[in-house]
Write a protein that holds these residues in place. Structure first.
Motif, mmCIF file in Angstrom:
data_model
loop_
_atom_site.group_PDB
_atom_site.id
_atom_site.type_symbol
_atom_site.label_atom_id
_atom_site.label_comp_id
_atom_site.label_asym_id
_atom_site.label_seq_id
_atom_site.Cartn_x
_atom_site.Cartn_y
_atom_site.Cartn_z
ATOM 1 N N GLY B 1 0.757 -1.241 0.022
ATOM 2 C CA GLY B 1 0.070 -0.095 -0.020
ATOM 3 C C GLY B 1 0.820 1.213 -0.041
ATOM 4 O O GLY B 1 2.019 1.373 0.052
ATOM 5 N N ALA B 2 0.360 2.376 0.014
ATOM 6 C CA ALA B 2 0.905 3.657 -0.231
ATOM 7 C C ALA B 2 1.737 3.967 1.080
ATOM 8 O O ALA B 2 2.661 4.801 1.250
ATOM 9 C CB ALA B 2 -0.164 4.744 -0.339
ATOM 10 N N GLY B 3 1.069 3.551 2.260
ATOM 11 C CA GLY B 3 1.568 3.894 3.592
ATOM 12 C C GLY B 3 1.544 2.965 4.631
ATOM 13 O O GLY B 3 1.008 1.711 4.273
ATOM 14 N N ASP B 24 0.042 -3.379 8.893
ATOM 15 C CA ASP B 24 0.394 -3.773 7.511
ATOM 16 C C ASP B 24 1.408 -2.938 7.019
ATOM 17 O O ASP B 24 1.129 -1.501 6.385
ATOM 18 C CB ASP B 24 -0.824 -3.621 6.769
ATOM 19 C CG ASP B 24 -0.974 -4.436 5.219
ATOM 20 O OD1 ASP B 24 -2.022 -4.623 5.006
ATOM 21 O OD2 ASP B 24 0.216 -4.937 4.781
ATOM 22 N N PRO B 25 2.637 -3.218 6.477
ATOM 23 C CA PRO B 25 3.768 -2.155 6.180
ATOM 24 C C PRO B 25 3.744 -1.798 4.776
ATOM 25 O O PRO B 25 2.982 -2.534 4.095
ATOM 26 C CB PRO B 25 4.995 -3.156 6.318
ATOM 27 C CG PRO B 25 4.820 -4.588 6.115
ATOM 28 C CD PRO B 25 3.128 -4.384 6.826
ATOM 29 N N ILE B 26 4.455 -1.017 4.397
ATOM 30 C CA ILE B 26 4.544 -0.567 3.073
ATOM 31 C C ILE B 26 5.067 -1.557 2.273
ATOM 32 O O ILE B 26 6.126 -2.474 2.620
ATOM 33 C CB ILE B 26 5.527 0.599 2.867
ATOM 34 C CG1 ILE B 26 4.973 1.900 3.286
ATOM 35 C CG2 ILE B 26 5.889 0.888 1.205
ATOM 36 C CD1 ILE B 26 5.584 3.007 3.294
ATOM 37 N N LEU B 91 2.838 2.289 17.772
ATOM 38 C CA LEU B 91 3.076 2.790 16.616
ATOM 39 C C LEU B 91 3.680 1.795 16.004
ATOM 40 O O LEU B 91 4.711 1.049 16.342
ATOM 41 C CB LEU B 91 3.904 4.209 16.542
ATOM 42 C CG LEU B 91 3.196 5.353 17.168
ATOM 43 C CD1 LEU B 91 4.360 6.352 17.496
ATOM 44 C CD2 LEU B 91 2.209 5.741 16.117
ATOM 45 N N CYS B 92 3.538 1.385 14.709
ATOM 46 C CA CYS B 92 4.330 0.519 13.767
ATOM 47 C C CYS B 92 5.044 1.321 12.588
ATOM 48 O O CYS B 92 4.391 2.390 12.204
ATOM 49 C CB CYS B 92 3.326 -0.478 13.144
ATOM 50 S SG CYS B 92 4.290 -1.631 11.854
ATOM 51 N N ALA B 93 6.274 1.016 12.259
ATOM 52 C CA ALA B 93 6.924 1.489 11.122
ATOM 53 C C ALA B 93 7.631 0.596 10.471
ATOM 54 O O ALA B 93 7.918 -0.780 10.811
ATOM 55 C CB ALA B 93 8.099 2.504 11.654
ATOM 56 N N SER B 94 7.940 0.757 9.231
ATOM 57 C CA SER B 94 8.654 -0.104 8.171
ATOM 58 C C SER B 94 9.608 0.876 7.461
ATOM 59 O O SER B 94 9.561 1.973 7.398
ATOM 60 C CB SER B 94 7.579 -0.715 7.223
ATOM 61 O OG SER B 94 7.039 0.123 6.064
ATOM 62 N N LEU B 104 12.419 5.516 8.581
ATOM 63 C CA LEU B 104 11.416 4.667 9.008
ATOM 64 C C LEU B 104 10.240 5.492 8.580
ATOM 65 O O LEU B 104 10.144 6.638 8.539
ATOM 66 C CB LEU B 104 11.142 4.526 10.449
ATOM 67 C CG LEU B 104 12.096 3.317 11.046
ATOM 68 C CD1 LEU B 104 13.404 3.203 10.745
ATOM 69 C CD2 LEU B 104 11.801 3.254 12.621
ATOM 70 N N THR B 105 9.013 4.900 8.016
ATOM 71 C CA THR B 105 7.854 5.296 7.577
ATOM 72 C C THR B 105 6.727 4.943 8.791
ATOM 73 O O THR B 105 6.662 3.667 9.015
ATOM 74 C CB THR B 105 7.163 4.895 6.332
ATOM 75 O OG1 THR B 105 8.143 5.455 5.118
ATOM 76 C CG2 THR B 105 6.017 5.517 6.024
ATOM 77 N N PHE B 106 6.027 5.620 9.431
ATOM 78 C CA PHE B 106 5.173 5.352 10.472
ATOM 79 C C PHE B 106 3.668 5.265 10.040
ATOM 80 O O PHE B 106 3.192 6.085 9.356
ATOM 81 C CB PHE B 106 5.512 6.276 11.910
ATOM 82 C CG PHE B 106 6.478 6.177 12.536
ATOM 83 C CD1 PHE B 106 7.916 6.627 12.079
ATOM 84 C CD2 PHE B 106 6.583 5.354 13.699
ATOM 85 C CE1 PHE B 106 8.905 6.507 12.828
ATOM 86 C CE2 PHE B 106 7.701 5.063 14.594
ATOM 87 C CZ PHE B 106 8.880 5.555 13.779
ATOM 88 N N GLY B 107 3.113 4.349 10.990
ATOM 89 C CA GLY B 107 1.531 4.454 10.810
ATOM 90 C C GLY B 107 1.047 5.351 11.664
ATOM 91 O O GLY B 107 1.803 6.024 12.533
#
Lengths: 115, 115
Positions: B1-3, B24-26, B91-94, B104-107
């Motif tokens: 997904g996008a994010g 659900d990560p990127i 918080l989840c990040a991938s 890292l991109t965070f949710g």
């Protein structure tokens, strides 16, 4: 182990004034440094990062930070803030150990912009 | 997904119940992180997954906490017999692991309230 200290938990500033958010880290080895911003009710967003090279790094929204190895600091600055800069700002440090990398965050600084 | 997508966005539960939080990560990101953000506590590292390597569980606060990542993609953080002190934003990040530093991109996080 590395750690991060954000010296100010809250910083109130008037609109269009300059601001500096302070960050010091401790590590015996080279690290990567980051600033993340968290707007109200949102996740964290990368503001800027220092990996190597020039010690002055520029990020989004007019922010910049300067890596100072001798003072183990990575302070965040903006010459003129806007109401929309109201958010929580997190400094973070990481280093690679083998194949793994773990990001360690400071406690955060809440920036409040007053009109 | 996008994010990075996290669910549920809000969860209220009674003390002693088990909860599951999903991330659900990127697509294509090989590394996945869980952090906990408690009021006044900053961001606390919980667990880190990287590809097929054994996860780094060094941040899990007790054996009531566990996480898994299936097929190198979706991750579930499980908290058994919840306590009031578990109330926080999770918080989840991938990130895409490569040489050098990872960004890292965070949710947006899952807010857990234990009554």
């Amino acid at each position: 182990a590395q750690s991060v200290t954000q010296l100010d938990s809250q910083v109130p500033v008037f609109e269009e004034a300059p601001v500096e958010l302070r960050c010091n880290y401790s590590s015996s080895v080279s690290v990567y440094l980051f600033w993340y911003v968290q707007y109200p009710n949102q996740g964290l967003q990368l503001l800027l990062k220092y990996l190597s090279g020039s010690t002055l790094v520029k990020g989004i929204n007019g922010f910049e930070a300067e890596f100072n190895k001798s003072q183990t600091s990575f302070h965040l600055r903006k010459p003129s803030v806007h109401i929309s800069d109201t958010a929580e700002y997190f400094c973070a440090v990481s280093r690679r150990v083998g194949g793994a990398q773990k990001l360690v965050f400071g406690q955060g600084t809440r920036l409040t912009i007053n009109p | 997904g996008a994010g990075v997508s996290q669910s549920p966005s809000n969860k209220v539960t009674e003390k002693g119940k088990d909860v599951e939080l999903r991330c659900d990560p990127i697509s294509g990101h090989t590394a996945l992180y869980w952090y906990r953000q408690s009021l006044g506590q900053g961001l606390e590292f919980l667990i880190y997954f990287q590809g097929n390597s054994a996860p780094d569980k060094s941040g899990l606060p007790s054996d009531r906490f566990s996480a898994e990542r299936t097929g190198g993609s979706v991750s579930t953080l499980t908290i058994q017999r919840t306590q009031q002190e578990d109330s926080a934003v999770y918080l989840c990040a991938s990130s895409f692991e490569a040489s050098g530093a990872n960004v890292l991109t965070f949710g947006a996080g899952s807010r857990l309230t234990v009554l």
